[in-house]
Design a protein around this motif. Structure first.
Motif, mmCIF file in Angstrom:
data_model
loop_
_atom_site.group_PDB
_atom_site.id
_atom_site.type_symbol
_atom_site.label_atom_id
_atom_site.label_comp_id
_atom_site.label_asym_id
_atom_site.label_seq_id
_atom_site.Cartn_x
_atom_site.Cartn_y
_atom_site.Cartn_z
ATOM 1 N N CYS A 23 0.286 4.196 6.083
ATOM 2 C CA CYS A 23 0.659 3.153 4.727
ATOM 3 C C CYS A 23 0.405 4.059 3.922
ATOM 4 O O CYS A 23 1.742 4.365 3.070
ATOM 5 C CB CYS A 23 0.752 1.775 5.091
ATOM 6 N N LEU A 24 -1.192 4.461 3.626
ATOM 7 C CA LEU A 24 -1.167 5.080 2.574
ATOM 8 C C LEU A 24 -0.910 6.053 2.754
ATOM 9 O O LEU A 24 -0.713 7.101 1.891
ATOM 10 C CB LEU A 24 -2.410 5.138 2.558
ATOM 11 N N ALA A 25 -0.812 6.882 3.537
ATOM 12 C CA ALA A 25 0.475 8.311 4.119
ATOM 13 C C ALA A 25 1.265 8.629 3.679
ATOM 14 O O ALA A 25 1.326 9.993 3.466
ATOM 15 C CB ALA A 25 -0.814 8.866 5.380
ATOM 16 N N LYS A 30 -3.581 12.972 -4.098
ATOM 17 C CA LYS A 30 -3.681 14.297 -3.939
ATOM 18 C C LYS A 30 -5.386 14.088 -2.795
ATOM 19 O O LYS A 30 -5.057 14.504 -1.706
ATOM 20 C CB LYS A 30 -4.580 15.584 -3.888
ATOM 21 N N ASN A 31 -5.487 13.117 -2.769
ATOM 22 C CA ASN A 31 -7.205 12.627 -1.863
ATOM 23 C C ASN A 31 -7.340 11.187 -1.708
ATOM 24 O O ASN A 31 -8.176 10.541 -2.962
ATOM 25 C CB ASN A 31 -7.944 13.268 -2.345
ATOM 26 N N ILE A 32 -6.940 10.826 -1.114
ATOM 27 C CA ILE A 32 -7.438 9.119 -0.661
ATOM 28 C C ILE A 32 -8.472 8.167 0.416
ATOM 29 O O ILE A 32 -8.785 9.939 1.186
ATOM 30 C CB ILE A 32 -5.999 8.640 0.073
ATOM 31 N N LEU A 33 -9.116 7.759 -0.467
ATOM 32 C CA LEU A 33 -10.567 7.712 0.935
ATOM 33 C C LEU A 33 -10.019 6.048 1.480
ATOM 34 O O LEU A 33 -10.082 5.293 0.820
ATOM 35 C CB LEU A 33 -11.533 8.016 -0.162
ATOM 36 N N GLU A 34 -10.504 5.818 2.632
ATOM 37 C CA GLU A 34 -10.287 4.814 2.885
ATOM 38 C C GLU A 34 -11.499 3.767 3.700
ATOM 39 O O GLU A 34 -11.850 4.963 4.828
ATOM 40 C CB GLU A 34 -8.974 4.580 3.832
ATOM 41 N N ILE A 35 -12.314 3.358 3.640
ATOM 42 C CA ILE A 35 -13.372 3.124 3.982
ATOM 43 C C ILE A 35 -12.780 1.126 4.664
ATOM 44 O O ILE A 35 -12.884 0.317 4.339
ATOM 45 C CB ILE A 35 -13.795 2.059 3.038
ATOM 46 N N GLY A 36 -12.712 1.930 5.942
ATOM 47 C CA GLY A 36 -12.902 1.146 6.801
ATOM 48 C C GLY A 36 -11.079 0.545 8.188
ATOM 49 O O GLY A 36 -9.889 0.502 6.862
ATOM 50 N N THR A 37 -10.789 1.533 9.414
ATOM 51 C CA THR A 37 -9.782 2.435 9.169
ATOM 52 C C THR A 37 -9.472 0.814 10.439
ATOM 53 O O THR A 37 -8.251 0.569 10.313
ATOM 54 C CB THR A 37 -9.788 3.240 10.105
ATOM 55 N N PHE A 38 -10.198 0.342 10.787
ATOM 56 C CA PHE A 38 -9.566 -0.262 12.625
ATOM 57 C C PHE A 38 -8.616 0.399 12.890
ATOM 58 O O PHE A 38 -9.233 1.008 14.089
ATOM 59 C CB PHE A 38 -9.001 -2.045 11.843
ATOM 60 N N THR A 39 -7.549 0.073 13.192
ATOM 61 C CA THR A 39 -6.678 -0.027 14.199
ATOM 62 C C THR A 39 -5.720 1.276 13.989
ATOM 63 O O THR A 39 -4.616 2.019 13.907
ATOM 64 C CB THR A 39 -5.612 -1.167 14.625
ATOM 65 N N GLY A 40 -5.717 1.812 12.223
ATOM 66 C CA GLY A 40 -5.530 2.481 11.075
ATOM 67 C C GLY A 40 -3.888 2.305 10.794
ATOM 68 O O GLY A 40 -3.476 3.223 10.025
ATOM 69 N N TYR A 41 -3.272 0.982 10.700
ATOM 70 C CA TYR A 41 -2.155 0.790 9.957
ATOM 71 C C TYR A 41 -1.997 0.982 8.871
ATOM 72 O O TYR A 41 -0.991 1.652 7.858
ATOM 73 C CB TYR A 41 -2.312 -1.208 10.383
ATOM 74 N N LEU A 44 0.493 -1.305 -0.021
ATOM 75 C CA LEU A 44 -0.078 -0.067 -0.204
ATOM 76 C C LEU A 44 0.780 1.717 -0.180
ATOM 77 O O LEU A 44 0.975 2.113 -0.398
ATOM 78 C CB LEU A 44 -1.047 -0.319 1.087
ATOM 79 N N ALA A 45 1.556 0.902 0.323
ATOM 80 C CA ALA A 45 2.628 2.746 0.950
ATOM 81 C C ALA A 45 3.908 2.709 -0.347
ATOM 82 O O ALA A 45 3.759 3.537 -0.815
ATOM 83 C CB ALA A 45 3.577 1.733 1.827
ATOM 84 N N LEU A 46 4.154 1.905 -1.268
ATOM 85 C CA LEU A 46 4.715 1.683 -2.332
ATOM 86 C C LEU A 46 3.966 1.941 -3.907
ATOM 87 O O LEU A 46 4.491 2.984 -4.482
ATOM 88 C CB LEU A 46 5.217 0.581 -2.880
ATOM 89 N N LEU A 47 3.085 1.701 -3.038
ATOM 90 C CA LEU A 47 2.022 2.188 -4.639
ATOM 91 C C LEU A 47 1.228 3.613 -4.223
ATOM 92 O O LEU A 47 0.749 3.802 -5.303
ATOM 93 C CB LEU A 47 0.146 1.593 -4.510
ATOM 94 N N SER A 48 0.893 3.900 -3.514
ATOM 95 C CA SER A 48 0.761 5.286 -2.748
ATOM 96 C C SER A 48 2.314 6.233 -3.449
ATOM 97 O O SER A 48 2.003 7.222 -4.019
ATOM 98 C CB SER A 48 0.246 5.435 -1.375
ATOM 99 N N LYS A 49 2.983 5.833 -2.901
ATOM 100 C CA LYS A 49 4.402 7.028 -3.210
ATOM 101 C C LYS A 49 4.347 6.884 -5.152
ATOM 102 O O LYS A 49 4.963 8.339 -5.197
ATOM 103 C CB LYS A 49 5.861 6.393 -2.895
ATOM 104 N N MET A 50 3.782 5.646 -6.173
ATOM 105 C CA MET A 50 3.521 5.653 -7.103
ATOM 106 C C MET A 50 2.984 6.946 -7.483
ATOM 107 O O MET A 50 3.630 7.837 -8.648
ATOM 108 C CB MET A 50 3.670 4.442 -7.207
ATOM 109 N N LEU A 51 1.650 7.020 -6.833
ATOM 110 C CA LEU A 51 0.332 7.534 -6.815
ATOM 111 C C LEU A 51 0.542 8.925 -7.334
ATOM 112 O O LEU A 51 0.059 9.521 -7.205
ATOM 113 C CB LEU A 51 -0.915 7.243 -6.484
ATOM 114 N N GLN A 52 1.640 9.385 -5.313
ATOM 115 C CA GLN A 52 1.235 10.159 -5.534
ATOM 116 C C GLN A 52 -0.007 11.406 -4.695
ATOM 117 O O GLN A 52 -0.246 12.120 -5.671
ATOM 118 C CB GLN A 52 2.298 11.258 -5.672
#
Length: 215
Positions: A77-79, A62-73, A52-60
């Motif tokens: 990673c996405l951030a 501006k506006n991410i939506l996450e459905i289902g936080t659980f404990t925030g791990y 998730l972190a690597l994919l997010s870094k590739m896309l960079q």
């Protein structure tokens, strides 16, 4: 734990040993998740988190939506890949557990970029006018098809959607599943593969990630 990890734990260890290390804050969050929650297997975990972190870094994005936080791990990673002015909105309805992600969000370097809301995702998607360029869904499986339909008008061309647990411990291979969640996941996978405005691939990482891109 995934269908694949149960069947080949040695491969899982090999993959972790050859994957970039997770930040210290995530190590601590993962440990506390296993100490203080009744279903710690719901955490994205090491391998998926690094993906998730690597994919997010590739896309960079501006506006991410996450459905289902659980404990925030996964949120943290996405951030990691957010653009400087970017933000991530993460939604959950578990008020009892909310203290845990809040604790780590506030401690992280992304504190000002994370908008954690205790709100039903369907209500949020029906009300919001925001457009997202990256969406990650790891929540109630019985609403996966509805989430996809609600998200489609909220993303732009080139946006990426990720659905977690789309292999559902191998249950998607059942020809006539009795479990509703299995039926819905199979319906989602079938629907996405026939969508002309999207391109997709299902990755056998942990319990399956459906990677979807809007053309």
């Amino acid at each position: 734990m995934s269908f694949f990890e149960e069947n080949c734990p040695e491969m899982d260890r090999y993959l972790e040993n050859h994957t970039s290390a997770e930040p210290d804050i995530l190590k601590r969050l993962r440990k506390e998740t296993f100490q203080k929650t009744t279903q710690p297997h719901m955490i994205s975990g090491y391998l998926q988190g690094r993906f998730l972190a690597l994919l997010s870094k590739m896309l960079q994005p501006k506006n991410i939506l996450e459905i289902g936080t659980f404990t925030g791990y996964a949120t943290l990673c996405l951030a990691e890949g957010l653009s400087k002015e970017g933000k991530i909105t993460t939604l959950d309805i578990n008020e009892e557990l909310a203290y845990l992600p809040r604790k780590y969000f506030n401690e992280s370097e992304f504190a000002d970029q994370i908008d954690f809301q205790l709100k039903d995702a369907k209500v949020f998607l029906e009300e919001t006018e925001e457009i997202f360029d990256f969406v990650f869904i790891d929540a109630d499986k019985e609403n996966y098809v509805e989430y996809f339909n609600l998200i489609k008008p909220k993303i732009k061309s080139g946006a990426v959607i990720l659905f977690d647990n789309v292999l559902w411990y191998g249950k998607v291979l059942e020809e006539h599943p009795k479990q509703k969640s299995t039926q819905i996941i199979k319906e989602l996978n079938d629907m996405v593969s026939k969508e002309e405005n999207f391109e997709n691939v299902i990755l056998p990482l942990r319990d399956g990630l459906h990677l979807i891109r809007k053309k």
